[in-house]
Design a protein around this motif. Structure first.
Motif, PDB file in Angstrom:
ATOM      1  N   ILE A 167      23.136  12.595  -5.115  1.00  0.00           N
ATOM      2  CA  ILE A 167      22.365  11.927  -4.073  1.00  0.00           C
ATOM      3  C   ILE A 167      21.033  12.605  -3.785  1.00  0.00           C
ATOM      4  CG2 ILE A 167      23.642  13.150  -2.272  1.00  0.00           C
ATOM      5  CD1 ILE A 167      22.135   9.576  -2.090  1.00  0.00           C
ATOM      6  N   ASP A 168      21.009  13.943  -3.703  1.00  0.00           N
ATOM      7  CA  ASP A 168      19.751  14.613  -3.372  1.00  0.00           C
ATOM      8  C   ASP A 168      18.730  14.474  -4.490  1.00  0.00           C
ATOM      9  OD1 ASP A 168      21.457  16.287  -4.904  1.00  0.00           O
ATOM     10  OD2 ASP A 168      20.245  18.035  -4.373  1.00  0.00           O
ATOM     11  N   VAL A 169      19.201  14.534  -5.726  1.00  0.00           N
ATOM     12  CA  VAL A 169      18.299  14.362  -6.870  1.00  0.00           C
ATOM     13  C   VAL A 169      17.772  12.930  -6.902  1.00  0.00           C
ATOM     14  CG1 VAL A 169      18.099  14.453  -9.385  1.00  0.00           C
ATOM     15  CG2 VAL A 169      19.505  16.132  -8.179  1.00  0.00           C
ATOM     16  N   ARG A 170      18.652  11.980  -6.634  1.00  0.00           N
ATOM     17  CA  ARG A 170      18.264  10.572  -6.661  1.00  0.00           C
ATOM     18  C   ARG A 170      17.235  10.250  -5.575  1.00  0.00           C
ATOM     19  NH1 ARG A 170      23.116   8.403  -6.245  1.00  0.00           N
ATOM     20  NH2 ARG A 170      22.879   7.195  -4.348  1.00  0.00           N
ATOM     21  N   VAL A 171      17.448  10.779  -4.385  1.00  0.00           N
ATOM     22  CA  VAL A 171      16.504  10.536  -3.286  1.00  0.00           C
ATOM     23  C   VAL A 171      15.140  11.139  -3.615  1.00  0.00           C
ATOM     24  CG1 VAL A 171      15.959  11.114  -0.893  1.00  0.00           C
ATOM     25  CG2 VAL A 171      18.246  10.315  -1.490  1.00  0.00           C
ATOM     26  N   TYR A 172      15.163  12.365  -4.137  1.00  0.00           N
ATOM     27  CA  TYR A 172      13.906  13.017  -4.503  1.00  0.00           C
ATOM     28  C   TYR A 172      13.180  12.216  -5.585  1.00  0.00           C
ATOM     29  CZ  TYR A 172      10.719  16.746  -5.957  1.00  0.00           C
ATOM     30  OH  TYR A 172       9.600  17.481  -6.280  1.00  0.00           O
ATOM     31  N   ARG A 173      13.945  11.753  -6.568  1.00  0.00           N
ATOM     32  CA  ARG A 173      13.377  10.980  -7.667  1.00  0.00           C
ATOM     33  C   ARG A 173      12.802   9.655  -7.161  1.00  0.00           C
ATOM     34  NH1 ARG A 173      17.596  11.418 -11.549  1.00  0.00           N
ATOM     35  NH2 ARG A 173      18.616   9.617 -10.627  1.00  0.00           N
ATOM     36  N   GLN A 174      13.511   9.018  -6.240  1.00  0.00           N
ATOM     37  CA  GLN A 174      13.048   7.745  -5.694  1.00  0.00           C
ATOM     38  C   GLN A 174      11.729   7.913  -4.944  1.00  0.00           C
ATOM     39  OE1 GLN A 174      15.617   5.754  -2.769  1.00  0.00           O
ATOM     40  NE2 GLN A 174      15.277   3.863  -3.910  1.00  0.00           N
ATOM     41  N   ARG A 175      11.621   8.973  -4.173  1.00  0.00           N
ATOM     42  CA  ARG A 175      10.369   9.230  -3.447  1.00  0.00           C
ATOM     43  C   ARG A 175       9.220   9.476  -4.409  1.00  0.00           C
ATOM     44  NH1 ARG A 175      12.944  13.352   1.089  1.00  0.00           N
ATOM     45  NH2 ARG A 175      13.908  11.738   2.401  1.00  0.00           N
ATOM     46  N   TRP A 176       9.544  10.201  -5.478  1.00  0.00           N
ATOM     47  CA  TRP A 176       8.519  10.465  -6.498  1.00  0.00           C
ATOM     48  C   TRP A 176       8.026   9.155  -7.111  1.00  0.00           C
ATOM     49  CZ3 TRP A 176       5.981  14.668  -8.698  1.00  0.00           C
ATOM     50  CH2 TRP A 176       5.375  14.438  -9.925  1.00  0.00           C
ATOM     51  N   MET A 177       8.940   8.274  -7.459  1.00  0.00           N
ATOM     52  CA  MET A 177       8.571   7.021  -8.098  1.00  0.00           C
ATOM     53  C   MET A 177       7.833   6.082  -7.141  1.00  0.00           C
ATOM     54  SD  MET A 177       9.247   7.415 -11.142  1.00  0.00           S
ATOM     55  CE  MET A 177      10.042   8.775 -11.980  1.00  0.00           C
ATOM     56  N   GLN A 178       8.239   6.074  -5.900  1.00  0.00           N
ATOM     57  CA  GLN A 178       7.550   5.251  -4.910  1.00  0.00           C
ATOM     58  C   GLN A 178       6.105   5.711  -4.743  1.00  0.00           C
ATOM     59  OE1 GLN A 178      10.146   5.679  -1.517  1.00  0.00           O
ATOM     60  NE2 GLN A 178      11.368   3.890  -2.068  1.00  0.00           N
ATOM     61  N   GLN A 179       5.925   7.033  -4.735  1.00  0.00           N
ATOM     62  CA  GLN A 179       4.566   7.564  -4.620  1.00  0.00           C
ATOM     63  C   GLN A 179       3.743   7.222  -5.846  1.00  0.00           C
ATOM     64  OE1 GLN A 179       3.292   9.219  -1.786  1.00  0.00           O
ATOM     65  NE2 GLN A 179       1.425   8.687  -2.902  1.00  0.00           N
ATOM     66  N   LEU A 180       4.368   7.273  -7.022  1.00  0.00           N
ATOM     67  CA  LEU A 180       3.669   6.913  -8.250  1.00  0.00           C
ATOM     68  C   LEU A 180       3.166   5.480  -8.194  1.00  0.00           C
ATOM     69  CD1 LEU A 180       2.921   7.194 -11.301  1.00  0.00           C
ATOM     70  CD2 LEU A 180       5.262   6.463 -11.805  1.00  0.00           C
ATOM     71  N   VAL A 181       4.036   4.564  -7.778  1.00  0.00           N
ATOM     72  CA  VAL A 181       3.656   3.157  -7.713  1.00  0.00           C
ATOM     73  C   VAL A 181       2.527   2.957  -6.692  1.00  0.00           C
ATOM     74  CG1 VAL A 181       4.440   0.843  -7.109  1.00  0.00           C
ATOM     75  CG2 VAL A 181       5.909   2.338  -8.471  1.00  0.00           C
ATOM     76  N   GLU A 182       2.630   3.627  -5.552  1.00  0.00           N
ATOM     77  CA  GLU A 182       1.576   3.518  -4.541  1.00  0.00           C
ATOM     78  C   GLU A 182       0.244   4.042  -5.074  1.00  0.00           C
ATOM     79  OE1 GLU A 182       2.860   5.486  -1.019  1.00  0.00           O
ATOM     80  OE2 GLU A 182       4.626   4.196  -0.755  1.00  0.00           O
ATOM     81  N   ASP A 183       0.295   5.184  -5.769  1.00  0.00           N
ATOM     82  CA  ASP A 183      -0.933   5.737  -6.341  1.00  0.00           C
ATOM     83  C   ASP A 183      -1.539   4.796  -7.369  1.00  0.00           C
ATOM     84  OD1 ASP A 183      -0.561   7.972  -4.793  1.00  0.00           O
ATOM     85  OD2 ASP A 183       0.225   9.220  -6.408  1.00  0.00           O
ATOM     86  N   LEU A 184      -0.693   4.226  -8.208  1.00  0.00           N
ATOM     87  CA  LEU A 184      -1.177   3.329  -9.252  1.00  0.00           C
ATOM     88  C   LEU A 184      -1.861   2.105  -8.647  1.00  0.00           C
ATOM     89  CD1 LEU A 184      -1.271   2.776 -12.313  1.00  0.00           C
ATOM     90  CD2 LEU A 184       0.900   1.573 -12.065  1.00  0.00           C
ATOM     91  N   ARG A 185      -1.264   1.567  -7.609  1.00  0.00           N
ATOM     92  CA  ARG A 185      -1.802   0.349  -7.001  1.00  0.00           C
ATOM     93  C   ARG A 185      -3.109   0.589  -6.255  1.00  0.00           C
ATOM     94  NH1 ARG A 185       4.149  -1.823  -5.041  1.00  0.00           N
ATOM     95  NH2 ARG A 185       4.674  -2.915  -6.984  1.00  0.00           N
ATOM     96  N   GLU A 186      -3.415   1.854  -5.967  1.00  0.00           N
ATOM     97  CA  GLU A 186      -4.679   2.165  -5.311  1.00  0.00           C
ATOM     98  C   GLU A 186      -5.861   2.076  -6.264  1.00  0.00           C
ATOM     99  OE1 GLU A 186      -4.464   5.914  -3.395  1.00  0.00           O
ATOM    100  OE2 GLU A 186      -3.117   5.221  -1.794  1.00  0.00           O
ATOM    101  N   PHE A 187      -5.564   2.169  -7.572  1.00  0.00           N
ATOM    102  CA  PHE A 187      -6.628   2.091  -8.555  1.00  0.00           C
ATOM    103  C   PHE A 187      -7.031   0.636  -8.788  1.00  0.00           C
ATOM    104  CE2 PHE A 187      -4.993   6.268  -9.496  1.00  0.00           C
ATOM    105  CZ  PHE A 187      -6.105   6.977  -9.955  1.00  0.00           C
ATOM    106  N   PRO A 188      -8.317   0.393  -8.983  1.00  0.00           N
ATOM    107  CA  PRO A 188      -8.734  -0.952  -9.414  1.00  0.00           C
ATOM    108  C   PRO A 188      -8.070  -1.281 -10.741  1.00  0.00           C
ATOM    109  CG  PRO A 188     -10.628   0.369  -8.728  1.00  0.00           C
ATOM    110  CD  PRO A 188      -9.448   1.301  -8.793  1.00  0.00           C
TER     111      PRO A 188
END
Length: 229
Positions: A167-188
Motif C-alpha cells: 500500500i505505501d509503495v502504491r500510494v507513493y507511486r500513484q502520487r508520482w504518476m499524478q504529478q507526472l500527468v499534471e506536469d505534462l498537461r502544463e506544457f503546450p
C-alpha cells in the motif's frame, strides 16, 4: 520494473569466483564447514548502481549508497539466492542492484517454482517490459495480457514477493504518476514531445512506469508521441 543493461563483467569477478565459489558450494550445498565470511560482491554494488542512476532494479526507487539499515539503502542482491544457488555466488549475471526493502525485507531467500522476472535478462523476450503493465486507476503493477500461465505466475511471484504493490509503495507511486500527468498537461501541445523525449533519455524514479503512462496518454491522444520502451 524495467530492463537494465548490466554492462561488461569486470575482470576481478572471475578472480573472486575462482577463489571463493567453492567455499559457498561446500557450505550451502554439501553442508561442509562453517559459513564463508567473504562477500566481495559488495565491491561491485556501486558499479551496478551506475547502470540505473542508483535506482533499485526492482521497484525503481532511488537507493542510498550507505551501509545504514534503511529501507532504501543500496544492496547487491543475488537474484537466484546464495543459499540455494551457491555456484552463482560470484556470477556477474546473478547480481542485481537493489534497495534493502526489496532485497532483504521482501525477497529474502525465496525462489518459487516459476522464479522471478529478471530485471537484467539477457533474452529480450524475458525482459520486464514483456511481463508487466500498469493500472492507472489503482496504481498497481499487473501482468500483461496474453502471458502464458508460466510467465503469468512468474510475474505475480515478482509483484507479490518483492512487495511491488504494497500500500505505501502504491500510494507513493500513484502520487508520482499524478504529478507526472499534471506536469505534462502544463506544457503546450507542441512542447510535449520534447518533454517526453527528455524523460526517456534520463534515468529517473519509476522510469518504466513513466513510459507506460506516457503510452497510455498517447493512446488517449493527450500527447503526440511516446518513446519505445
Amino acid at each position: 520494473m524495467r530492463w537494465i543493461d548490466r554492462g561488461p563483467e569486470p575482470a576481478q569477478v572471475q578472480e573472486y569466483a575462482q577463489k571463493y565459489t567453492h567455499g559457498w558450494v561446500k557450505y550451502s550445498r554439501d553442508g561442509d564447514g562453517a559459513r564463508p565470511v567473504d562477500s566481495y560482491w559488495r565491491e561491485f554494488r556501486s558499479k551496478l548502481g551506475e547502470r540505473s542512476a542508483d535506482m533499485c532494479w526492482y521497484c525503481e526507487r532511488p537507493c542510498v549508497q550507505t551501509t545504514e539499515s534503511k529501507d532504501l539503502a543500496a544492496t547487491l542482491d543475488h537474484f537466484r539466492p546464495l543459499s540455494r544457488f551457491p555456484d552463482l555466488s560470484y556470477d556477474w549475471s546473478n547480481w542485481v542492484f537493489s534497495c534493502r526493502r526489496c532485497n532483504v525485507v521482501n525477497k529474502q531467500d525465496r525462489w518459487p517454482k516459476n522464479g522471478y522476472v529478471d530485471p537484467a535478462a539477457g533474452d529480450e523476450m524475458e525482459r520486464p517490459e514483456r511481463y508487466f503493465d500498469y493500472d492507472a486507476k489503482t496504481a498497481e503493477i499487473i501482468p500483461r495480457n496474453g502471458l502464458s500461465e508460466d510467465k503469468r505466475c512468474r510475474a505475480w511471484n515478482t509483484i507479490d514477493d518483492l512487495g511491488l504493490n504494497k500500500i505505501d509503495v502504491r500510494v507513493y507511486r500513484q502520487r508520482w504518476m499524478q504529478q507526472l500527468v499534471e506536469d505534462l498537461r502544463e506544457f503546450p501541445a507542441d512542447e510535449r514531445v520534447a518533454f517526453v523525449e527528455y524523460l526517456a533519455r534520463h534515468p529517473s524514479e519509476f522510469l518504466r512506469l513513466t513510459l507506460m503512462v506516457l503510452e497510455q496518454l498517447r493512446e488517449a491522444s493527450e500527447t503526440p508521441q511516446s518513446p519505445s520502451p
